[in-house]
Design a protein around this motif. Structure first.
Motif, mmCIF file in Angstrom:
data_model
loop_
_atom_site.group_PDB
_atom_site.id
_atom_site.type_symbol
_atom_site.label_atom_id
_atom_site.label_comp_id
_atom_site.label_asym_id
_atom_site.label_seq_id
_atom_site.Cartn_x
_atom_site.Cartn_y
_atom_site.Cartn_z
ATOM 1 N N SER B 106 40.774 57.642 37.370
ATOM 2 C CA SER B 106 41.603 56.531 37.981
ATOM 3 C C SER B 106 42.908 55.599 37.044
ATOM 4 C CB SER B 106 41.519 55.917 39.453
ATOM 5 O OG SER B 106 40.871 55.677 40.081
ATOM 6 N N THR B 107 43.638 54.753 37.180
ATOM 7 C CA THR B 107 43.630 53.595 36.951
ATOM 8 C C THR B 107 43.383 52.682 38.004
ATOM 9 O OG1 THR B 107 45.982 53.704 36.777
ATOM 10 C CG2 THR B 107 45.404 54.625 34.607
ATOM 11 N N MET B 146 36.324 49.095 39.189
ATOM 12 C CA MET B 146 37.032 47.999 37.237
ATOM 13 C C MET B 146 37.657 46.597 37.910
ATOM 14 S SD MET B 146 40.786 51.112 36.934
ATOM 15 C CE MET B 146 40.747 51.357 38.694
ATOM 16 N N LEU B 147 37.805 45.845 38.529
ATOM 17 C CA LEU B 147 37.413 45.006 39.196
ATOM 18 C C LEU B 147 36.516 44.147 39.139
ATOM 19 C CD1 LEU B 147 39.046 44.979 43.023
ATOM 20 C CD2 LEU B 147 40.374 44.324 41.308
ATOM 21 N N PRO B 207 33.279 51.785 35.788
ATOM 22 C CA PRO B 207 34.567 51.158 34.465
ATOM 23 C C PRO B 207 34.441 51.318 33.154
ATOM 24 C CG PRO B 207 33.841 50.018 34.557
ATOM 25 C CD PRO B 207 32.731 50.996 34.988
ATOM 26 N N VAL B 208 36.066 52.842 32.612
ATOM 27 C CA VAL B 208 36.103 52.788 31.382
ATOM 28 C C VAL B 208 36.803 51.670 30.627
ATOM 29 C CG1 VAL B 208 37.597 53.850 29.936
ATOM 30 C CG2 VAL B 208 36.284 55.546 32.136
ATOM 31 N N GLY B 213 38.079 45.245 25.470
ATOM 32 C CA GLY B 213 36.969 45.109 26.654
ATOM 33 C C GLY B 213 37.141 44.307 27.817
ATOM 34 N N GLN B 214 39.073 45.073 28.503
ATOM 35 C CA GLN B 214 39.556 45.679 29.207
ATOM 36 C C GLN B 214 38.730 46.660 30.147
ATOM 37 O OE1 GLN B 214 40.485 42.633 31.904
ATOM 38 N NE2 GLN B 214 38.624 41.642 30.446
ATOM 39 N N PRO B 215 39.160 46.800 31.118
ATOM 40 C CA PRO B 215 38.563 48.253 32.030
ATOM 41 C C PRO B 215 40.048 49.020 31.777
ATOM 42 C CG PRO B 215 38.085 46.789 33.482
ATOM 43 C CD PRO B 215 38.508 45.462 32.267
#
Lengths: 250, 250
Positions: B106-107, B146-147, B207-208, B213-215
């Motif tokens: 998911s995103t 992700m958060l 996270p991916v 450097g951001q998910p």
């Protein structure tokens, strides 16, 4: 709603065209290109794109604007609101003689067909159908099948844009010949894409008629030119008509 | 783009809200209801809806306006523009020890996660994940994962809307407790949805990380509370991290 043609929101129409353009490009597009390609003033395009970014519909990338996953919520809602896809799968599971072939389900979206689902055969044609794929209706079997069963006036209205460019040497731009083909489709009960989407691939398509008497969708089987004898096309057309009759009831 | 917050197209923002509202409703909605639910004057809502009908994005039904298959072209373009889904499938085919479970990709879409793909286990949990499904990020394993890897400022911005209502008695509205959990996620390397989406279902998510450097996405495994011993969660977290590292390279 008699005032259908009167009150329009020009920015909304531009926003839809921007989304369509990004979808067609398949990559991020910068503001200058968007403005030029769509004939929209740069300041207007900027305001619309930044609004769509703020709404989460577009993502700003270094190369330009790109579609975001936000669009998935709209398409998922559309798909879950129609029982066509689940019924299509259920009916194919219980197989009516088309299990050896790739079978597709699509709807008419103006002068294009949009694929809703696809059951690929185990012997792929090398042509991958997937949900969301769009092709000119006049060259596709499901598109022809659906167009054949609407009124000539509605058909003329849908095909009032420039005739789509043929995808293969088999596609014809001749509107009168297309009307002749429409009569043949109704007489025979199924439509044929004769290598018009991909050379060497033949598709046989039938409409799914809604209770309104209008086609709500189309289903088609894809086979190679070598497999597509007239007898086999007749046989597949008849079997697809059975599947379509079951789908028409949902 | 420094003027991001300045030039907006109010009609476009309303159009996006109308599409979101129809997606959430999951059925056709009439003009009066749309106008009331969104606090938009009826004449403005009419102009926007009729423009969307003319663009093929909405269909007029007897009960009101409904989303059309047109939205599929935008979501299909988004999905084909990202190699995440195809790589996710490819990696899962070669199995890294998570094949027994339901695995989701998911995103983050503002304060929600949107599911892009799902590989259901053969022992379903009774909770069907499908592409396009949206859930509050603060209660989902991929959302938390992700958060946890964005800056505290960005997290505060994303979570600035009213805290989403818990879906089960296990969901907490306590923002400070959530920040503590974010620290725990980073220390442990994976996030846990502890029956916050569905009672009795535990999800482990990682996270991916994109090269920025951001998910860019999150992946998670769903299991029953009985299966989710701390040891098994650790083991799944480690295996998911391997899958995420492969996905990060695409």
């Amino acid at each position: 709603m008699p005032e259908r043609s009167l009150r329009r929101a020009p920015a909304v129409e531009r926003a839809a065209r921007i989304l369509d353009h990004l979808a067609q490009a398949g990559r991020p597009v910068g503001l200058s290109d968007l403005s030029r390609d769509l004939g929209v003033p740069k300041s207007s395009a900027l305001g619309i794109c930044e609004t769509l970014v703020a709404c989460g519909v577009l993502r700003p990338e270094t190369e330009g604007y790109a579609l975001s996953s936000h669009c998935l919520r709209w398409s998922a809602a559309y798909l879950s609101g129609t029982s066509l896809v689940s019924e299509f799968r259920r009916i194919l599971l219980s197989d009516r003689g088309v299990s050896a072939y790739t079978v597709t389900l699509s709807t008419l979206d103006k002068d294009h067909v949009t694929y809703l689902d696809c059951r690929n055969s185990e012997q792929p044609l090398g042509f991958t159908f997937r949900a969301g794929l769009r092709l000119p209706a006049v060259y596709s079997a499901t598109g022809k099948a659906m167009l054949a069963y609407i009124s000539p006036e509605e058909r003329r209205r849908l095909l009032s844009n420039p005739w789509p460019a043929p995808l293969t040497p088999n596609g014809s731009r001749d509107a009168q010949r297309f009307e002749d083909e429409m009569r043949l489709v109704r007489a025979r009960g199924y439509a044929i894409d004769n290598g018009e989407i991909r050379e060497g691939m033949i598709c046989v398509g039938v409409p799914v008629m809604a209770s309104s008497g209008q086609p709500s969708a189309g289903i088609a089987v894809s086979l190679t030119a070598a497999e597509a004898t007239p007898e086999r096309c007749d046989e597949i057309g008849a079997r697809l008509s059975e599947v379509a009759a079951s789908l028409a009831l949902v």
